[in-house]
Design a protein around this motif. Structure first.
Motif, PDB file in Angstrom:
ATOM      1  N   VAL A  39       0.917  -1.233   0.144  1.00  0.00           N
ATOM      2  CA  VAL A  39       0.084   0.054   0.088  1.00  0.00           C
ATOM      3  C   VAL A  39       1.105   1.088   0.024  1.00  0.00           C
ATOM      4  O   VAL A  39       1.705   1.439   0.965  1.00  0.00           O
ATOM      5  CB  VAL A  39      -0.914   0.076   1.240  1.00  0.00           C
ATOM      6  N   ALA A  40       0.804   2.035  -1.017  1.00  0.00           N
ATOM      7  CA  ALA A  40       1.616   3.238  -1.260  1.00  0.00           C
ATOM      8  C   ALA A  40       1.086   4.506  -0.961  1.00  0.00           C
ATOM      9  O   ALA A  40       1.712   5.606  -0.545  1.00  0.00           O
ATOM     10  CB  ALA A  40       2.355   3.385  -2.944  1.00  0.00           C
ATOM     11  N   GLY A  41      -0.212   4.526  -0.584  1.00  0.00           N
ATOM     12  CA  GLY A  41      -0.760   5.827  -0.247  1.00  0.00           C
ATOM     13  C   GLY A  41      -2.300   5.553  -0.077  1.00  0.00           C
ATOM     14  O   GLY A  41      -2.992   4.622  -0.801  1.00  0.00           O
ATOM     15  N   ILE A  42      -2.915   6.570   0.742  1.00  0.00           N
ATOM     16  CA  ILE A  42      -4.534   6.556   0.482  1.00  0.00           C
ATOM     17  C   ILE A  42      -4.988   8.077   0.319  1.00  0.00           C
ATOM     18  O   ILE A  42      -4.397   8.724   0.904  1.00  0.00           O
ATOM     19  CB  ILE A  42      -5.083   5.905   1.792  1.00  0.00           C
ATOM     20  N   GLU A  43      -5.784   8.369  -0.542  1.00  0.00           N
ATOM     21  CA  GLU A  43      -6.304   9.430  -0.678  1.00  0.00           C
ATOM     22  C   GLU A  43      -7.776   9.448  -0.589  1.00  0.00           C
ATOM     23  O   GLU A  43      -8.551   8.695  -1.117  1.00  0.00           O
ATOM     24  CB  GLU A  43      -5.820  10.137  -2.348  1.00  0.00           C
TER      25      GLU A  43
END
Length: 165
Positions: A39-43
């Protein structure tokens, strides 16, 4: 009469030939290393009603010597061993051989999932660490694509941080 026998033998030989090709293709997939997905990021995304929506960025690494083409992505996220969010995307692409790609999958979090997690925190089930698991599949190819999973923990600050603890 002999021509029917010859045709039948020819069809059997053709079937065996294609079956051997298919099994050879399966053998190639058996030696494939699993994808590495993080998981590289959450927006945040705009939600509807009581649900929350996020774009989860996944970094997919292909440690194999053949590219992986995909035509769709499915993702499930669990927090502290409980289902939390899920999503799908019709995104198409290729993860190059010995390469990587970043995919964005919109996921939905229901109000019930948020309530379950909040109850877990309130009852003392959770500490400052939240365990997560991401499972999914890159769809495509003749054999259903490639499955992936990632596990980890998120540390939240203590002492009046963003969560108010």
């Amino acid at each position: 009469m002999q021509s029917n026998h010859a045709v039948r033998n020819g069809l059997i030989a053709l079937f065996v030939f294609f079956a051997m090709l298919a099994l050879g293709g399966c053998a190639g997939f058996m030696n494939r290393d699993p994808l590495r997905v993080n998981v590289a990021g959450i927006e945040p995304l705009e939600g509807q009603g009581l649900e929350m929506r996020f774009a989860v960025k996944l970094r997919v690494q292909n440690p194999n010597d053949a590219p992986i083409d995909f035509d769709g992505v499915a993702l499930d996220l669990d927090l502290n061993g409980r289902p939390f969010a899920s999503g799908v995307s019709p995104q198409r692409g290729t993860v190059p051989r010995f390469g990587e790609a970043v995919l964005s999958v919109p996921v939905t979090v229901s109000a019930w999932s948020v309530a379950r997690q909040a109850l877990g925190f309130a009852s003392g089930d959770a500490s400052t660490k939240v365990a997560y698991e991401a499972r999914g599949r890159l769809a495509g190819g003749a054999f259903g694509g490639a499955r992936f999973s990632d596990k980890g923990a998120i540390d939240f600050p203590t002492g009046g941080g963003a969560l108010g603890y």
